[in-house]
Design an enzyme around this catalytic site. Structure first.
Site, mmCIF file in Angstrom:
data_model
loop_
_atom_site.group_PDB
_atom_site.id
_atom_site.type_symbol
_atom_site.label_atom_id
_atom_site.label_comp_id
_atom_site.label_asym_id
_atom_site.label_seq_id
_atom_site.Cartn_x
_atom_site.Cartn_y
_atom_site.Cartn_z
ATOM 1 N N GLU A 1 0.795 -1.232 0.000
ATOM 2 C CA GLU A 1 0.000 0.000 0.000
ATOM 3 C C GLU A 1 0.829 1.284 0.000
ATOM 4 O O GLU A 1 0.520 2.222 0.712
ATOM 5 C CB GLU A 1 -0.944 0.010 1.219
HETATM 6 C C1 ACM Z 1 -2.343 -5.321 3.911
HETATM 7 O O1 ACM Z 1 -3.466 -5.745 4.288
HETATM 8 N N1 ACM Z 1 -2.167 -4.031 3.684
HETATM 9 C C2 ACM Z 1 -1.237 -6.238 3.695
#
Ligand code: ACM
Length: 682
Positions: free
Chosen positions: A322
């Site tokens: 992310e």
């Molecule tokens: C995640 O759930 N950002 C690995």
């Protein structure tokens, strides 16, 4: 001749009883084993547990010694038997339980965990190649304790067992909310009971850096709210886990999810003059390490060297998830660097960063694990891809399939996000090999999976109830043969396993009362407890939409925290309504009546409580449930004198559908079916 024919008849009857009385299906109904073993056969004998119970091992072994002592403590507590000497004996053929293994091993991906367990009428044997196999066998044996009115005993079985997957993990995020050592230890115990073998420790994120750093002390001093693990505590946990046959994989999440790191060392950030502060909300944030600053790599090298020295396992998780790269976009030098080096996207830049990290880790004898964003061209095949996004983000067959296709070892977490608060069967039925068909050679690249306990909405008070008992079902998926997937049977066994988890200190059941007592301020809690059996927390992150309702210091002692998934009475009610509408059986009618009356009478008790802000919003919902319950009771008793207007009932039903204090009522559609049945069929 005569002796031989008697013997043959005996064998015939023995095998007859094997296949007819004790088929796998019958055993699954009868026994509470989890994860279900690979092979099990009953042999019709039993051995009584009495004060003479002793354990002998064939040689000294640290882990086996530790596990034997714990086994005896649990056995005595479970049975009330005053065990006399118990342990240790060595190579004593007269012992009740004989443990035989060939070698003690360092834990790794290749550790042999197989064992054979034989319960005969005069002794029990667990035979394994490694000490870890013995530990797995002892977990199984503890689940075989049985009783009648006079005695506790082990029934006779021959079990041959080994895991289906090598990597059977649980991730705990301690950044969003810190989890003290005792929380980790009790969860390690429960993991070992479920034969899980990897504890993935998510130690850093935007909301906190939870590890003492001697090299960079500002990390724990400025970015942890003074809630972190010292080196000694880390070593203690690694050692504790090792004794249980559990590897510990640390995760330091970079280059995104780095607000805490940058709160301590803003000079490693990508945006100048940005005020980095430990994040209090949940979500995805912009602070990101600067991938073109050589000092960042020196920092990471020193930090990773320090962390590596604390964790003996060869694998090291660097997160990598992310990173939207907004702060990279805002930095002119980073943009120029990308241009100069032909890096077209931020993802290309992150690959550049990851490859450098991979080399650093290699220097310290470590292999990289990362969330599936790290899977890019040039990433060496020694890295493990941790699949979490499934089929999202343009991966037609899922990121796990993509990783396998490209030749990476991989583990699956997509589908095992237990913080999404979905019902247990939704997790149980997901199989790591289900995404696409692979050749058996490719399938070997699928190492297993991990349940992920993200920490935004949990504290030490509630975390166990979010992990257990659903993780036991996931553990079975990782250990047991692929065809063990009967959901009804799972529910039956899980109810009992859930109680046994309390023997390991897991607080998922008892802490509910603590929360309810806080809500009623010391008044009775039963009338509120009744609701927790039909309400469940909102699912799939709708409890905390956008990550803005709950922050670090929000309360987690609310009605939603007392509730869990798979609400027991809701399941019974829904099933009974189904049966009642199909064949109007007396039994289902009785069950419905008893539940509806339970809600009615408990509403009356609830109404008498002195109310307070934690209770007051519950009252109108309970009142609605009560009025509908009364109407249905009358219909079921065929004495409908209330003659409540259908529209008024529909109105109450509509209100019951609305979330109540971040929970949802799990019986609304069954109630609606009953209402329709009574009003429209009459
Ligand atoms: C995640 O759930 N950002 C690995």
């Amino acid at each position: 001749m005569k002796v031989l024919s008697v013997f043959l008849i005996y064998i015939f009857f023995l095998s007859f009883s094997f296949t007819t009385c004790f088929s796998q299906e019958v055993l699954k109904d009868k026994l509470t084993l989890m994860p279900w073993p690979k092979e099990i056969k009953a042999n019709g004998t039993k051995i009584i547990i009495d004060s003479n119970f002793t354990i002998s091992i064939n040689k000294q072994g640290n882990r086996v010694h530790n596990a034997s002592v714990k086994f005896l403590r649990k056995l005595a507590n479970k049975t009330g038997v005053f065990i006399d000497t118990g342990f240790p004996l060595y190579n004593n053929k007269k012992a009740t339980l004989i443990l035989k293994f060939q070698k003690e091993v360092d834990l790794s991906l290749e550790t042999d965990e197989s064992y054979e367990l034989i319960v005969k009428k005069d002794k029990i044997e667990i035979i394994a190649l490694t000490d870890i196999g013995i530990i797995r066998g002892l977990s199984t044996l503890l689940q075989l304790v049985n009783s009648n009115s006079n005695e506790f005993f082990f029934e006779g079985f021959i079990i041959k067992d080994c895991p289906r997957f090598k990597w059977r993990g649980l991730m705990i995020d301690v950044s969003r909310h810190f989890q003290p050592i005792e929380v980790i230890k009790r969860n390690l115990e429960a993991m070992a009971f479920m034969k899980m073998n990897v504890f993935h420790w998510h130690l850093s994120d935007d909301q906190g850096f939870r590890l003492e750093s001697k090299k960079y002390p500002k990390l724990h001093e400025l970015a942890s709210d003074d809630q972190y693990y010292t080196h000694e505590q880390i070593k203690d946990i690694v050692n504790y886990a090792d004794k249980l046959g559990i590897r510990v994989i640390p995760e330091i999440d970079v280059p995104g999810h780095a607000t805490a790191i940058l709160t301590a060392y803003p000079e490693f950030g990508s945006k100048e003059s940005y005020e980095y502060k430990i994040e209090r909300f949940s979500g995805v944030f912009d602070p990101t390490l600067n991938p073109i600053n050589p000092k960042v790599y020196t920092f990471l090298e020193n930090l990773f060297a320090e962390v590596s020295s604390l964790f003996p396992d060869v694998y090291f998780h660097i997160g990598g998830d992310e990173n939207e790269g907004k702060h990279w976009d805002d930095n002119i030098e980073i943009q120029l660097f990308k241009k100069k080096n032909g890096l077209k996207s931020n993802h290309d830049l992150q690959t550049y960063f990851n490859i450098k990290l991979e080399k650093i880790l290699k220097k310290y004898g470590k292999k990289m694990v990362g969330w599936d964003e790290i899977m890019t061209a040039n990433m060496p095949k020694s890295a493990i891809i941790h699949s979490w996004r499934g089929k999202n983000e343009g991966f037609e067959n899922g990121t796990l399939a993509e990783a396998v296709e490209k030749g990476y070892k991989t583990i699956l977490s997509n589908g095992y996000y237990i913080d999404r608060m979905q019902p247990v069967e939704e997790y149980y039925l997901i199989d790591p090999t289900a995404e696409v068909r692979f050749t058996s050679e490719k399938e070997k690249l699928i190492l297993g999976g991990e349940a992920t306990m993200w920490g935004e909405l949990v504290t030490p008070l509630t975390i166990d109830s979010r992990i257990w008992p659903r993780t036991a079902a996931i553990a079975e998926r990782f250990w047991s043969p692929k065809d063990i997937r009967d959901v009804n049977n799972l529910h039956k066994r899980l109810r009992k396993i859930s109680l046994q988890l309390e023997d390991f200190g897991i607080t998922h059941l008892k802490n509910k009362d603590v929360i309810l007592r806080n809500m009623t301020k010391g008044q009775e809690i039963n009338s509120l407890n009744v609701l927790t059996e039909i309400y469940e927390p909102l699912k799939i992150y709708s409890r905390n939409k956008g990550g803005t309702e709950y922050k670090t210091f929000s309360p987690f002692t609310l009605f939603a925290d007392a509730c869990t998934t798979d609400a027991k009475d809701a399941r019974i009610f829904n099933k009974s309504v189904n049966e009642f509408l199909k064949k109007s059986s007396k039994k289902s009618k009785q069950r419905l009546l008893s539940l509806l009356e339970k809600w009615h009478y408990n509403y009356l008790a609830f109404s008498e409580l002195k109310t307070n802000p934690l209770l007051k919003n519950i009252k109108p919902f309970y009142s609605n449930l009560n009025s509908i319950s009364l109407v249905l009771i009358e219909f079921l008793k065929e004495e409908n004198t209330l003659k409540k207007d259908y529209n008024a009932i529909l109105n109450s039903l509509t209100k019951l559908k609305e979330p109540m204090e971040d929970t949802e009522l799990m019986i609304v559609s069954s109630i609606s079916d009953l209402v329709k049945h009574f009003y429209l069929n009459k």
